[in-house]
Design a protein around this motif. Structure first.
Motif, PDB file in Angstrom:
ATOM      1  N   LYS A 293       7.137  -5.896   3.112  1.00  0.00           N
ATOM      2  CA  LYS A 293       7.162  -5.957   4.833  1.00  0.00           C
ATOM      3  C   LYS A 293       6.873  -4.564   5.261  1.00  0.00           C
ATOM      4  CE  LYS A 293       8.070 -10.768   5.153  1.00  0.00           C
ATOM      5  NZ  LYS A 293       8.386 -11.759   5.764  1.00  0.00           N
ATOM      6  N   ARG A 294       8.086  -3.980   4.639  1.00  0.00           N
ATOM      7  CA  ARG A 294       8.453  -2.344   5.107  1.00  0.00           C
ATOM      8  C   ARG A 294       7.485  -1.584   4.556  1.00  0.00           C
ATOM      9  NH1 ARG A 294      11.499  -2.354   9.694  1.00  0.00           N
ATOM     10  NH2 ARG A 294      13.312  -3.781   9.385  1.00  0.00           N
TER      11      ARG A 294
ATOM     12  N   LYS B 203      -1.760  -8.541   8.700  1.00  0.00           N
ATOM     13  CA  LYS B 203      -1.382 -10.496   9.489  1.00  0.00           C
ATOM     14  C   LYS B 203      -1.431 -10.935  10.938  1.00  0.00           C
ATOM     15  CE  LYS B 203       1.525  -9.089   6.476  1.00  0.00           C
ATOM     16  NZ  LYS B 203       2.844  -9.142   6.102  1.00  0.00           N
TER      17      LYS B 203
ATOM     18  N   ALA C 195       7.799 -13.597  11.582  1.00  0.00           N
ATOM     19  CA  ALA C 195       7.502 -11.514  11.097  1.00  0.00           C
ATOM     20  C   ALA C 195       8.491 -10.266  11.663  1.00  0.00           C
ATOM     21  CB  ALA C 195       5.849 -11.507  12.713  1.00  0.00           C
TER      22      ALA C 195
ATOM     23  N   ASP D 263       8.478  -7.017   9.703  1.00  0.00           N
ATOM     24  CA  ASP D 263       6.927  -7.558   8.555  1.00  0.00           C
ATOM     25  C   ASP D 263       5.967  -5.986   9.715  1.00  0.00           C
ATOM     26  OD1 ASP D 263       4.443  -7.388   7.590  1.00  0.00           O
ATOM     27  OD2 ASP D 263       4.829  -9.244   7.431  1.00  0.00           O
TER      28      ASP D 263
ATOM     29  N   ALA E 160       2.894  -6.696  10.302  1.00  0.00           N
ATOM     30  CA  ALA E 160       2.256  -7.671  11.850  1.00  0.00           C
ATOM     31  C   ALA E 160       1.773  -7.423  12.698  1.00  0.00           C
ATOM     32  CB  ALA E 160       3.236  -9.013  11.752  1.00  0.00           C
TER      33      ALA E 160
END
Length: 316
Positions: free
Chosen positions: A3-4, A26, A79, A82, A85
């Motif tokens: 996510k990072r 996303k 989220a 993220d 996102a």
């Protein structure tokens, strides 16, 4: 799936920003499929791919209701942190947060940019006796409760526009018959005669109007819309002008590196032929406003819409 931002040996644009992982974007679309927010999210990501600026693909989640605030709440909840996102946002969500007094707001996200603006249109079924903006005002004046008018969520630009038109007609705003729809459902209701009129983004009505299923009788901008044979409200003697901007925010806690990278991507997209063609074919105005300027604009919009909603009697 990370996510990072993931570290690589290549610095982005030579600025010392780590490149984002090769994960799809996303995209949370806070409305049902088929409406203006849905189009904004999908057409924007398609233009990214066509321009080869972001080619890692995108997944889309549609979660409609309550002027986009249900999708907003889900985005804030799921989220966090993220960097890939994104949430499609706009003026309707600003009004929805105020009207619904939601516990989350756009201040809980990472504002990125305003991207487009679109003016509203008033449409009626093809066989409607309402043929002009003046006919619409006359119907509102005669009996506002008898004129069922579809639009987006309560408190949004469509609802406010109807309230402003009622004030021009001298009709009590408390009596207007506004019917809220999500996504493309409004087109089926209008074409099927379940409502007597509808207010929404001009681009949403264009295809149905071209097929003869509905008629557009007015647009809410300062000038006529190319490809739509309808006058502006102002040229019809009705001093109402209202637009519907859309843009993107990032996840709560999006890293500074990712924010910078997404803003660089959007800046590149804004200059591409693919994006200019998207604006043209969708009938959107270029309303590009990135970064800190967008953040300041959001704060101004909140104040402006709080005032407008109180003025027309929607917000007590």
């Amino acid at each position: 799936m990370l996510k990072r931002l993931t570290m690589t040996s290549v610095l982005v644009f030579g600025l010392g920003v780590a490149a984002a992982s090769a994960d799809p974007a996303k995209v949370m679309i806070p409305a049902n499929p088929g409406g203006g927010w849905d189009g904004a999210g999908r057409h924007t990501m398609a233009a990214f791919a066509q321009s080869k600026i972001f080619t890692d693909g995108a997944s889309f989640t549609n979660k409609g209701g309550a002027a986009g605030t249900i999708g907003l709440a889900e985005f804030v909840r799921t989220a966090k942190g993220d960097d890939n996102a994104l949430l499609v946002t706009g003026v309707i969500m600003v009004g929805g947060v105020i009207t619904n007094k939601t516990p989350v707001s756009l201040a809980d996200t990472t504002p990125l940019l305003r991207l487009t603006n679109e003016y509203n249109a008033i449409a009626v079924p093809a066989n409607s006796p309402i043929k002009t903006p003046q006919d619409f005002i006359a119907a509102l004046k005669a009996d506002p409760s008898a004129l069922s008018v579809g639009g987006g969520s309560a408190g949004g630009a469509d609802h406010v526009m109807l309230a402003l038109l009622a004030k021009q007609a001298g009709a009590p705003v408390s009596k207007i018959n506004f019917v809220s729809f999500s996504g493309g459902e409004i087109l089926a209701a209008l074409g099927g005669g379940k409502i007597k009129a509808a207010i929404s983004g001009a681009s949403e009505f264009r295809q149905f109007a071209e097929s003869g299923r509905i008629r557009i009788i007015a647009v809410s901008g300062p000038a006529r819309v190319d490809g739509i044979n309808a006058p502006t409200l102002k040229e019809s003697g009705i001093p109402v002008e209202i637009g519907n901007w859309r843009g993107f925010v990032g996840a709560p806690g999006m890293s500074e590196g990712a924010k910078k990278l997404w803003l660089e991507r959007f800046a590149k997209l804004h200059e591409t032929p693919a994006w200019k063609e998207t604006l043209k074919t969708q009938g959107w105005e270029d309303a590009y406003l990135p970064g800190d300027k967008f953040n300041a604009f959001l704060k101004e919009e909140e104040a402006n819409w709080t005032s407008a909603l109180k003025e027309v009697g929607i917000l007590k």
